[in-house]
Design an enzyme around this catalytic site. Structure first.
Site, PDB file in Angstrom:
ATOM      1  N   ASP A  45       5.731  -5.313  14.209  1.00 59.31           N
ATOM      2  CA  ASP A  45       5.114  -4.737  12.955  1.00 59.31           C
ATOM      3  C   ASP A  45       4.203  -3.856  13.586  1.00 59.31           C
ATOM      4  OD1 ASP A  45       3.481  -4.087  10.791  1.00 59.31           O
ATOM      5  OD2 ASP A  45       3.916  -6.251   9.823  1.00 59.31           O
ATOM      6  N   MET A  66       0.800  -1.126   0.038  1.00 55.51           N
ATOM      7  CA  MET A  66       0.051   0.134   0.091  1.00 55.51           C
ATOM      8  C   MET A  66       0.716   1.340   0.050  1.00 55.51           C
ATOM      9  SD  MET A  66      -2.495   1.189   3.053  1.00 55.51           S
ATOM     10  CE  MET A  66      -1.634   1.536   4.115  1.00 55.51           C
TER      11      MET A  66
END
Ligand SMILES: *[C@@H]1O[C@H](CO)[C@@H](O)[C@H](O)[C@H]1NC(C)=O
Length: 287
Positions: free
Chosen positions: A214, A22
């Site tokens: 993450d 993205m």
């Protein structure tokens, strides 16, 4: 001619297809460009790397990553792969972030030419529930964040925003199953599509990489097909305790039993990895 191209492909080894994440696109020199060079340099048998571009320019590729319904993107990706003479004997695929679940869905919906090994790096295979930040203050991304919070499962937003199509709200599990226009569909949550399972089982290896720190993927276990236990958003079920796995809805359990499902955890934040981490763990699946 056919003979000649087969001969060349045999000499060159299996080509590799990349799908970016993205906010990124096919061709930035510092992202997919660098990865593509790194793969060719470190894995000498790989002579051909194709980085998918969704749309007719790098700019539209980036915006399509937010705004083009995923099934439309899959059609474009399938057409590009089927039209590329270098890929006709099959290819390995490497997906980054949302490119990880898109390539997995491509394996399920576009079986020819065959995808052999699939490596998903920081993908959101069970979707996301949280959108903590946008890459580099992208304004489309900020708009998407607001809309997700407003109503991810309204048909207006589902049909327009990519990230809504992999929004997975464990507090509204039934709504998710009914209205998700992408991740719920390819995970066989809405209705069961045997073809999705049969096609995924054609993979030689499915390789899933999660990032220990993450800060983009919520929950990070989604990279390994783990997810929140339905009805709450605290307890995480590991992949092999989710219904997706225990009911073998898309073939994960079968792949696992056959030794074709592989898990890696990289130490850093989202998509932060060194060439060494990549090659030491993953080169074996691209050679
Ligand atoms: C099942 O998946 C196949 C492969 O993508 C597709 O062609 C077919 O339309 C799907 N069936 C349904 C009922 O969605």
């Amino acid at each position: 001619m056919k003979l000649l191209s087969n001969l060349i492909l045999t000499v060159l080894g299996t080509p590799v297809v990349l799908w970016h994440g993205m906010g990124d696109n096919c061709c930035h020199s510092f992202s997919m460009g660098a990865v593509s060079k790194m793969i060719q340099k470190k894995i000498p048998t790989v002579e051909y790397v194709k980085s998918l571009m969704i749309g007719d320019s790098e700019g539209s590729d980036t915006s399509n990553g937010f705004l083009m319904p995923v099934f439309q993107q899959l059609d474009l990706a399938c057409q590009q792969i089927q039209a590329d003479p270098a890929l006709q004997n099959g290819y390995h695929a490497v997906g980054f972030s949302q490119g990880g679940q898109f390539l997995r869905a491509l394996a399920q919906t576009c079986p020819s030419p065959p995808m052999k090994n699939l490596i998903s790096i920081g993908g959101q295979q069970q979707g996301i529930f949280g959108f903590p930040k946008c890459p580099d203050g992208s304004s489309i991304c900020e708009y998407v964040r607001k809309m997700l919070n407003w109503g991810a499962y309204t048909s207006f937003i589902q049909s327009r925003l990519v990230q809504a199509q992999y929004w997975h709200d464990p507090l509204q599990e039934e709504t998710y199953k009914e209205y998700s226009q992408f991740i719920g569909v390819v995970n066989n949550e809405h209705e069961f599509n045997q073809t999705y399972k049969d096609n995924l089982l054609k993979l030689e290896n499915l390789v899933l990489v999660k990032f220990e720190k993450d800060s983009m993927v919520v929950p990070k276990e989604s990279s390994h097909f783990g997810y929140y236990s339905p009805g709450q958003d605290a307890e995480i079920l590991p992949y092999d305790q989710t219904e997706l796995y225990t009911e073998d809805r898309i073939g994960l359990k079968t792949l696992d039993t056959a030794g074709k499902l592989h898990f890696f955890t990289f130490a850093g934040d989202h998509l932060r990895f060194t060439d060494e981490e990549f090659t030491e763990n993953l080169a074996q699946f691209l050679a």
